[in-house]
Design an enzyme around this catalytic site. Structure first.
Site, PDB file in Angstrom:
ATOM      1  CG  ASP A 198      -0.279  -0.345   2.458  1.00 28.64           C
ATOM      2  OD1 ASP A 198       0.777   0.275   2.712  1.00 28.64           O
ATOM      3  OD2 ASP A 198      -0.752  -1.220   3.206  1.00 28.64           O
ATOM      4  CE  LYS A 250      -7.319   0.219   4.604  1.00 28.09           C
ATOM      5  NZ  LYS A 250      -6.403  -0.881   4.355  1.00 28.09           N
ATOM      6  CG  MET A 253      -3.819   6.141  11.460  1.00 25.05           C
ATOM      7  SD  MET A 253      -4.835   4.658  11.466  1.00 25.05           S
ATOM      8  CE  MET A 253      -4.384   3.920  13.032  1.00 25.05           C
TER       9      MET A 253
HETATM   10  N1  SAH Z   1       1.323  -0.800  11.251  1.00 22.07           N
HETATM   11  C1  SAH Z   1       1.845   0.554  11.252  1.00 22.07           C
HETATM   12  C2  SAH Z   1       0.764   1.583  11.504  1.00 22.07           C
HETATM   13  C3  SAH Z   1      -0.258   1.640  10.431  1.00 22.07           C
HETATM   14  S1  SAH Z   1      -1.477   2.877  10.713  1.00 22.07           S
HETATM   15  C4  SAH Z   1       2.972   0.660  12.264  1.00 22.07           C
HETATM   16  O1  SAH Z   1       3.202  -0.241  13.049  1.00 22.07           O
HETATM   17  O2  SAH Z   1       3.659   1.686  12.228  1.00 22.07           O
HETATM   18  C5  SAH Z   1      -0.853   4.203   9.781  1.00 22.07           C
HETATM   19  C6  SAH Z   1      -0.293   5.264  10.689  1.00 22.07           C
HETATM   20  O3  SAH Z   1       1.016   4.923  11.098  1.00 22.07           O
HETATM   21  C7  SAH Z   1      -0.135   6.599  10.041  1.00 22.07           C
HETATM   22  O4  SAH Z   1      -1.335   7.316  10.011  1.00 22.07           O
HETATM   23  C8  SAH Z   1       0.861   7.248  10.952  1.00 22.07           C
HETATM   24  O5  SAH Z   1       0.251   7.685  12.134  1.00 22.07           O
HETATM   25  C9  SAH Z   1       1.758   6.099  11.308  1.00 22.07           C
HETATM   26  N2  SAH Z   1       2.953   6.057  10.458  1.00 22.07           N
HETATM   27  C10 SAH Z   1       3.349   5.053   9.686  1.00 22.07           C
HETATM   28  N3  SAH Z   1       4.517   5.337   9.081  1.00 22.07           N
HETATM   29  C11 SAH Z   1       4.887   6.549   9.519  1.00 22.07           C
HETATM   30  C12 SAH Z   1       6.009   7.391   9.276  1.00 22.07           C
HETATM   31  N4  SAH Z   1       7.008   7.025   8.446  1.00 22.07           N
HETATM   32  N5  SAH Z   1       6.070   8.578   9.897  1.00 22.07           N
HETATM   33  C13 SAH Z   1       5.069   8.967  10.730  1.00 22.07           C
HETATM   34  N6  SAH Z   1       3.997   8.215  10.986  1.00 22.07           N
HETATM   35  C14 SAH Z   1       3.895   7.005  10.408  1.00 22.07           C
END
Ligand code: SAH
Length: 464
Positions: free
Chosen positions: A250, A272, A385
């Site tokens: 994604d 998405k 998020m």
């Molecule tokens: N499974 C992922 C989270 C997925 S939900 C994890 O463990 O990190 C998606 C959210 O993750 C985004 O809205 C943001 O809040 C956060 N996120 C993921 N990658 C990021 C990044 N490189 N920098 C800042 N926030 C990030």
């Protein structure tokens, strides 16, 4: 080519080592591992080396080397600290027709001792000859990280099953076809993942049928790709990504990570964007099953860790139901990656004894957050998020008793070259953010630890 690489069965034969120090010891260890009998000749011999020689049923001669020491030897290793005795040994050995290796002196050696990666019975040797030992060790370390320690168990299978299979398939070419098919099947990954029981059972059945064609090939790997910087993937995640036929990803997965997939792997975008569901969760589930059933190795790449706000569990539901083999590989979650790359420790003796990951994403009509529970002394909050609802989050926290001066930071595109950090207080952060352009994804870190910023800041990439 400067050398002929060979595997030499030296078990039970005599090998000479001259020198009694560390260089000699490390050569002696290799010879010992291969089962050679050791003769160590040196004025003084360190205790460990003497012990090793005794263990091989060999002997230790405490005096200077003489050319007669070569008698009966099939191999000689010069590991004296001084050049002169090594040269003498090399010359004598050449005259006697005995293969010789002088440590770090390829020009005196007829034989190169490689660095090895030992996954017995699988042995990989790295020869660098004149290019020297530093490069050799470096390459060894690189290759080693690609071969999980359990590879040895896989490599033992053909030997173990040889007789039974040969009885069924007398033709060598047919047996080779059989093993090629096994290597392509999920048996290998199961062995590497430690599911040896079921892997062996499948193999037993295939051997009994003398047919490996029906071995399941399809499997699903749910791999946490980390927060963005490709270096933050795990070895296992990378290895599985590289052997996948199909990669489902994604928008959180950067191109640099996708580029690790092997040539010819099909990449399927199933992302998405907010409010723009390009593929409902159900369809991802179905796709995983669909591809795996056709015998493909399917890698579902998730940003961060698949089991942290990643719906990893949901995506596996139908896969598990369908009885398809799967593995889940953890990843560095955004909270961890972003805080580290921003230089903000999530816990700290003086500021936070616990840390809580919270989703700021609110389903329409969904439950309110339990604000009171979120306001704990000495706890760090990390909102995922939360960009869109930051004003609501700040408002909710302050209304329920959080000090508006509590330090807070927003990390945008954490761990990527374009990472940005905005630091303030929970009272001011929404306004600060409103005044500038912020790029998703972001996490929000709230708590006393944020006041440590920028003391531990280390990550900065120069813009291209
Ligand atoms: N499974 C992922 C989270 C997925 S939900 C994890 O463990 O990190 C998606 C959210 O993750 C985004 O809205 C943001 O809040 C956060 N996120 C993921 N990658 C990021 C990044 N490189 N920098 C800042 N926030 C990030």
């Amino acid at each position: 080519m400067e050398y002929l690489p060979v595997g030499w069965r030296i078990r039970g034969q005599w090998a000479l080592v001259t020198g009694g120090g560390e260089l000699a010891l490390s050569a002696a260890r290799r010879l010992h591992a291969a089962g050679a009998r050791l003769r160590v000749v040196a004025l003084s011999v360190n205790e460990e080396l003497a012990g090793l020689a005794a263990h091989t049923n060999g002997d230790v001669v405490r005096r200077k080397y003489r050319s007669t020491d070569l008698e009966g030897m099939v191999l000689a290793i010069g590991a004296e600290d001084d050049a002169a005795p090594n040269q003498t040994l090399a010359r004598d050995a050449e005259m006697a027709g005995c293969p010789v290796h002088v440590v770090d002196r390829p020009e005196l050696s007829s034989l190169d001792l490689p660095a090895i990666i030992d996954r017995d019975p699988l042995l990989i040797s790295v020869h660098t000859g004149e290019a020297g030992p530093v490069l050799r060790e470096w390459i060894r370390a690189q290759v080693q990280s690609w071969l999980p320690a359990r590879w040895g168990r896989v490599a033992r299978l053909p030997g173990e099953f040889h007789d039974r299979l040969a009885a069924k398939l007398p033709e060598r070419a047919a047996r080779q076809r059989f093993w090629r098919r096994v290597l392509d099947s999920s048996v290998v990954e199961q062995m590497l993942a430690g599911k040896e029981g079921s892997a062996r059972q499948q193999l037993e059945d295939a051997v009994a049928r003398a047919d490996a064609e029906n071995l399941a090939g399809g499997e699903v790997y749910l791999v946490g790709a980390g927060p963005g910087d490709p270096d933050l993937m795990t070895f296992r995640g990378l290895r599985l990504l590289q052997q996948a036929d199909i990669v489902l990803h994604d928008r959180l997965i950067p191109d640099e990570i996708l580029a690790f997939a092997r040539d010819g792997a099909e990449k399927v975008y199933v992302g998405k964007a907010r409010d723009k569901h390009s593929l409902p969760q159900d369809n991802i589930n179905d796709l995983l099953v669909h591809y795996a059933r056709q015998g493909f190795k399917v890698c579902r790449l998730k940003g961060g860790d698949p089991f942290i706000f990643g719906r990893g569990g949901e995506e596996l539901e139908k896969v598990a139901e369908a009885g398809i083999d799967f593995q889940v590989v953890p990843g560095i979650t955004a909270a961890s990656g972003c805080s580290t790359y921003a230089g903000i420790p999530l816990t700290h003796r003086d500021h936070a004894q616990s840390v809580r990951f919270v989703t700021g994403h609110r389903k329409k009509g969904g439950a309110e957050l339990d604000w009171a529970a979120l306001i704990q002394p000495a706890e760090t909050l990390v909102f995922y998020m939360g960009l869109v609802s930051l004003p609501d989050i700040a408002d909710g926290l302050i209304r329920n008793g959080m000090d508006a001066n509590t330090p807070a930071a927003l990390v945008s595109r954490g761990t990527l070259d374009s990472q940005e950090v905005v630091v303030g207080t929970i009272g001011e952060l929404p306004d600060q953010i409103a005044r500038r352009e912020i790029h998703a994804p972001t996490v929000i870190i709230i708590g006393g630890v944020v006041q440590l910023y920028p003391r531990y800041q280390w990550f900065q990439r120069d813009p291209d």
